[in-house]
Each structure stands twice: as structure tokens, then as C-alpha cells.
Design an enzyme around this catalytic site. Structure first.
Site, short mmCIF file in Angstrom:
data_model
loop_
_atom_site.label_atom_id
_atom_site.label_comp_id
_atom_site.label_asym_id
_atom_site.label_seq_id
_atom_site.Cartn_x
_atom_site.Cartn_y
_atom_site.Cartn_z
N SER A 82 -36.04 -14.58 23.76
CA SER A 82 -34.95 -13.88 23.08
C SER A 82 -33.60 -14.55 23.36
O SER A 82 -32.78 -14.74 22.45
CB SER A 82 -34.93 -12.41 23.54
OG SER A 82 -33.92 -11.69 22.87
N LYS B 135 -30.14 -9.81 26.85
CA LYS B 135 -31.34 -9.73 25.99
C LYS B 135 -32.43 -8.76 26.48
O LYS B 135 -33.56 -8.80 26.02
CB LYS B 135 -31.98 -11.11 25.75
CG LYS B 135 -31.05 -12.20 25.34
CD LYS B 135 -29.98 -11.79 24.38
CE LYS B 135 -30.49 -11.44 23.01
NZ LYS B 135 -29.36 -10.84 22.20
N HIS C 169 -23.06 -7.37 31.92
CA HIS C 169 -24.22 -8.22 32.28
C HIS C 169 -24.05 -8.75 33.71
O HIS C 169 -24.80 -9.64 34.13
CB HIS C 169 -24.34 -9.40 31.32
CG HIS C 169 -24.82 -9.05 29.95
ND1 HIS C 169 -25.82 -8.14 29.73
CD2 HIS C 169 -24.44 -9.51 28.73
CE1 HIS C 169 -26.03 -8.04 28.42
NE2 HIS C 169 -25.20 -8.86 27.79
P1 A3P Z 1 -35.61 -10.06 20.39
O1 A3P Z 1 -34.73 -11.27 20.37
O2 A3P Z 1 -36.86 -10.28 21.18
O3 A3P Z 1 -35.90 -9.51 19.05
P2 A3P Z 1 -29.63 -7.22 24.02
O4 A3P Z 1 -29.15 -6.06 23.25
O5 A3P Z 1 -29.73 -6.98 25.49
O6 A3P Z 1 -28.90 -8.47 23.66
O7 A3P Z 1 -31.16 -7.44 23.62
C1 A3P Z 1 -31.49 -7.90 22.32
C2 A3P Z 1 -32.99 -7.81 22.17
O8 A3P Z 1 -33.36 -6.42 22.05
C3 A3P Z 1 -33.48 -8.49 20.91
O9 A3P Z 1 -34.82 -8.91 21.19
C4 A3P Z 1 -33.44 -7.34 19.93
O10 A3P Z 1 -34.21 -7.53 18.77
C5 A3P Z 1 -34.00 -6.23 20.81
N1 A3P Z 1 -33.67 -4.90 20.29
C6 A3P Z 1 -32.47 -4.42 19.94
N2 A3P Z 1 -32.60 -3.18 19.42
C7 A3P Z 1 -33.92 -2.88 19.45
C8 A3P Z 1 -34.68 -1.75 19.03
N3 A3P Z 1 -34.11 -0.71 18.48
N4 A3P Z 1 -36.03 -1.80 19.22
C9 A3P Z 1 -36.63 -2.87 19.78
N5 A3P Z 1 -35.95 -3.97 20.19
C10 A3P Z 1 -34.61 -3.98 20.02
#
Ligand code: A3P
Length: 293
Positions: free
Chosen positions: A137, A45, A107
Site C-alpha cells: 500500500s 497506510k 503518524h
Molecule cells: P490499499 O492501498 O491497500 O488499498 P491510510 O488511510 O492509513 O493511508 O491507509 C490507506 C489504506 O487503507 C489503503 O489501502 C486504502 O484503500 C485502505 N482503506 C481506506 N478506507 C478503507 C475502507 N473503508 N475499507 C477498507 N480499506 C480502506
């Protein structure tokens, strides 16, 4: 095939894990990295998907647009250690990636990274995100992702986050372990979600210089536009909507994409307790995060 019941966490060499990330352990540990592989490493996340798509566009935006339009991101950038129902084995996908370089996601905490990545001196991009937004998140992700352990309610979840009882273990150990590695390993670029949110263009420039890429101003602008949260949220090849184990009706993968959403979840008491615990856990590290920008 039905999605099986949610998995249990267990202690795996001192780190909480589930069978979906340890089930292929020998093969993952014996993964044969190449010198030009790029490993994208994160605690879950932290913005893995965002940075994966940025790198994918930086390398292949011009040369492989068809692949980007037809192969979902989770197959273009395989998740090395995953072995779970309804998803292709990350190791097999990585072994058979047709691109050069190969972009690979993990991860794993730093001590679990397959040794060939160090032997081959492959480049690694690590992304970290502040603990409060991480916890929020991860909570929503665990609610919607059927191969994650049962999250329970927010308050018990936050306690478990503080105790490191999450898949891939303690956030504190993960971000500080990789931070220490960066001090001695020059092929490791350590980035922060908050910096990326503040100025995506600047972070793309930093990535270019780390990777030795020279993109034109137009190409960089194109990357920046395509990875904007609203664009990615509606982009089916890049928003995880093809992954069956996730229930977007409970919470979408691209949920909010903000710095500071923790303020909508933490009570005043939870915040005080968290801050006090955080100070103790991070006392020895020089790593600094922003919880708002
Ligand atoms: P939130 O749950 O706070 O919205 P990962 O890819 O490591 O699983 O992380 C997911 C998190 O990154 C989520 O956060 C997601 O919305 C956010 N995320 C993914 N793409 C993004 C983007 N282009 N801009 C901002 N946040 C992004």
C-alpha cells in the site's frame, strides 16, 4: 505553484523522515492537547482514513452532517505534523478545530508524540496493519503522492521497507513501540486493520466501549454503511480527491482496501526473504498480525 521536487529522507533522532513532517517540529512538540482530544495514531497506510471517518461519524454523524458534507476529511481530522506545499498546516488546523472533541491524526512513532497528550491523558486510537500489505500500500501511495520520496521499483522499495528507510521510519519499530506503550497506558486502544476488515461492526462496538459512547443499533449501522470501501472510494469528501499533491491517475488513494493484496506483488523469493527477516525483527514482541483473513 508547481509541486517541488520530491523530498529526500534523512535521519531524524534515529527515524527516517522528510522535511514535510519535521519542518514545524517545535510548534508540533508544543501542541496543547486537551483531555477530551482523540489522537488517531498509525504508521502510514494502516487504515488511518478509515478509522478517522468512523470516529468522525460516531461523534458528529448526527450533530454535524453539514460539516461532513462540505469540509474534506483531511481538514475535519487534521494531520498534526504536516507542513507541505498545497496543504494546510496540520498544527494550525488542529489549533482551530471547532469541534469537541477534536479528532487529530498523527503518524509519529510513540517517542515523538507531543508530551501534552500524555499529560492531559487524552485518548489515543492506534491502528496497525500487517507488514506485507503495508509495504504494498505504501509503495503505491509513494508512487502517486508527490510529497513522498521517490519510490523506485518494487523490489528496491521492499528492501528499503525492511530496512526502515521509509517516511516515519521502521514499521517494525512503530507498531512494536506503540504496542509496548499500550501495556502501561490504559487510554490507548490498539486496533488492527485485519480485524476491522473482518468485522467492522464488532470494531465499532469496541471503539464505543473504549470511548464511552453509546450509539443506537441504527446509528452503528449507518456508520458501518458509510465507511464501506466502495462508498468511501466514491465519496469526494472522504477519499482525498481534493488533495492536489496526489495523482489519482497513477494510483487512487482508495486503492484496493483488501487484506492479502501482497500476494499479487511479492515473488516467492521475496516472500521467503521477508518472512525470515520478519521473524528476527519481531522475535521479542507479543504482537501478532494476520496476513490473510
Ligand atoms: P490499499 O492501498 O491497500 O488499498 P491510510 O488511510 O492509513 O493511508 O491507509 C490507506 C489504506 O487503507 C489503503 O489501502 C486504502 O484503500 C485502505 N482503506 C481506506 N478506507 C478503507 C475502507 N473503508 N475499507 C477498507 N480499506 C480502506
Amino acid at each position: 505553484m508547481e509541486v517541488p521536487p520530491r523530498p529526500e529522507l534523512f535521519d531524524f533522532h534515529g527515524v527516517s523522515m522528510t522535511k514535510y513532517f519535521t519542518g514545524n517540529w517545535e510548534n508540533v512538540q508544543n501542541f496543547k492537547a486537551r483531555p477530551d482530544d482523540i489522537l488517531i495514531a498509525t504508521y502510514p497506510k494502516a487504515g488511518t482514513t478509515w478509522v478517522s471517518y468512523i470516529l468522525d461519524l460516531m461523534y458528529f454523524g448526527q450533530t454535524l452532517p453539514e460539516r461532513q458534507a462540505t469540509v474534506p476529511l483531511n481538514e475535519r481530522v487534521p494531520f498534526l505534523e504536516i507542513t507541505a506545499p498545497f496543504v494546510k498546516s496540520g498544527k494550525e488546523l488542529a489549533d482551530t478545530l471547532p469541534t469537541s472533541p477534536r479528532l487529530i491524526k498523527t503518524h509519529l512513532p510513540v517517542q515523538f508524540v507531543p508530551k501534552s497528550f500524555w499529560e492531559q491523558n487524552s485518548r489515543i486510537v492506534y491502528v496497525a496493519r500487517n507488514a506485507k500489505d503495508e509495504a504494498v500500500s505504501f509503495f503505491h501511495f509513494d508512487r502517486m503522492n508527490k510529497i513522498e520520496p521517490e519510490p523506485g521499483d518494487w523490489s528496491s522499495y521492499l528492501q528499503r521497507f525492511m530496512e526502515g528507510k521509509m517516511v516515519f521510519g521502521s514499521w517494525y519499530d512503530h507498531v512494536t513501540g506503540w504496542w509496548e506503550k499500550k501495556q502501561s497506558h490504559s487510554k490507548l486502544h490498539y486496533m488492527l486493520y485485519e480485524d476491522l476488515a473482518e468485522d467492522t461492526g464488532r470494531e465499532i462496538d469496541r471503539l464505543c466501549s473504549f470511548l464511552g459512547l453509546s450509539l443506537s443499533a441504527d446509528e452503528k449501522d449507518r456508520v458501518r454503511e458509510k465507511v464501506h470501501f466502495d462508498k468511501m472510494k466514491n465519496d469526494h469528501m472522504n477519499n482525498f480527491s481534493s488533495v492536489k499533491i496526489m495523482d489519482f491517475k497513477i494510483s487512487p488513494f482508495m486503492r484496493k482496501g483488501k487484506v492479502g493484496d501482497w500476494k499479487n506483488h511479492f515473488t516467492v523469493a521475496q516472500n521467503e526473504q521477508f518472512d525470515e527477516h520478519y521473524k528476527k525483527k519481531m522475535m521479542k514482541s507479543t504482537l501478532q498480525f494476520r496476513t490473510e483473513i
